[in-house]
Design an enzyme around this catalytic site. Structure first.
Site, PDB file in Angstrom:
ATOM      1  N   CYS A   1      63.484  41.299  24.971  1.00  0.00           N
ATOM      2  CA  CYS A   1      62.893  41.840  26.205  1.00  0.00           C
ATOM      3  C   CYS A   1      61.864  42.912  25.847  1.00  0.00           C
ATOM      4  O   CYS A   1      61.725  43.316  24.687  1.00  0.00           O
ATOM      5  CB  CYS A   1      63.991  42.414  27.098  1.00  0.00           C
ATOM      6  SG  CYS A   1      64.562  44.041  26.568  1.00  0.00           S
TER       7      CYS A   1
ATOM      8  N   ILE B   1      75.782  44.339  25.675  1.00  0.00           N
ATOM      9  CA  ILE B   1      76.926  45.023  26.290  1.00  0.00           C
ATOM     10  C   ILE B   1      76.487  45.506  27.663  1.00  0.00           C
ATOM     11  O   ILE B   1      75.634  46.403  27.779  1.00  0.00           O
ATOM     12  CB  ILE B   1      77.395  46.194  25.403  1.00  0.00           C
ATOM     13  CG1 ILE B   1      77.797  45.671  24.020  1.00  0.00           C
ATOM     14  CG2 ILE B   1      78.572  46.915  26.071  1.00  0.00           C
ATOM     15  CD1 ILE B   1      78.114  46.731  23.000  1.00  0.00           C
TER      16      ILE B   1
ATOM     17  N   GLU C   1      69.725  43.123  20.521  1.00  0.00           N
ATOM     18  CA  GLU C   1      68.783  43.563  19.490  1.00  0.00           C
ATOM     19  C   GLU C   1      68.888  45.069  19.267  1.00  0.00           C
ATOM     20  O   GLU C   1      68.903  45.550  18.131  1.00  0.00           O
ATOM     21  CB  GLU C   1      67.335  43.227  19.892  1.00  0.00           C
ATOM     22  CG  GLU C   1      67.050  41.742  20.016  1.00  0.00           C
ATOM     23  CD  GLU C   1      67.280  41.189  21.417  1.00  0.00           C
ATOM     24  OE1 GLU C   1      68.225  41.648  22.090  1.00  0.00           O
ATOM     25  OE2 GLU C   1      66.526  40.295  21.817  1.00  0.00           O
TER      26      GLU C   1
END
Ligand code: THU
Length: 134
Positions: free
Chosen positions: A90, A47, A59
């Site tokens: 990430c 988002i 995640e």
């Protein structure tokens, strides 16, 4: 090692969540799904926000949704994007997965059906941990 159908179902849930991605700035859509020890599944998508920096990855949305519903024991995390090589979590998400999903199998996949499995120790070998300050 998780049952193949259970893994496929979690990947399907992540792919479905990816459809809800709000990514008008990057155009990069990611879906995630986590499965708990008692078999519950929670999903998330990335988002984005006009500030860019307040963007949340798929995640973290999935893990935080799960934790806000009381889940604490995670056995599998699925991440789906449309890349080859496969998109890994990430750095920020690795920290979160390391703390909240340390034993989970991390399954990466793309829309072409390529699937790879990782462990968080491999992706994030030296995490910051509460033992440094407690
Ligand atoms: N993103 C994720 O949701 N998960 C990842 O594993 C990598 C990156 C998102 C954040 C941002 O919305 C977009 O992908 C581009 O970085």
């Amino acid at each position: 090692m998780t049952d193949a159908k259970v893994t496929r179902d979690l990947l399907a849930a992540a792919a479905a969540a990816r459809e809800h991605a709000h990514a008008p700035y990057s155009g990069f859509r990611v879906g995630a799904a986590v499965r708990t020890a008692d078999g519950r599944v929670f999903t998330g998508c990335n988002i984005e926000n006009a500030t860019y920096g307040l963007t949340l990855c798929a995640e973290r949305v999935a893990v935080f949704k799960a934790m806000s519903e009381g889940a604490r024991e995670f056995v599998q995390v699925a991440v789906v994007a449309d890349t080859d090589p496969l998109t890994p979590p990430c750095g920020a998400c690795r920290q979160i997965l390391s703390e909240f999903c340390p034993r989970a199998e991390i399954v990466l996949s793309n829309l072409a059906g390529r699937v790879e499995t990782r462990r968080i120790e491999e992706l994030f070998p030296s995490p910051f941990h509460e033992r440094f300050f407690r």
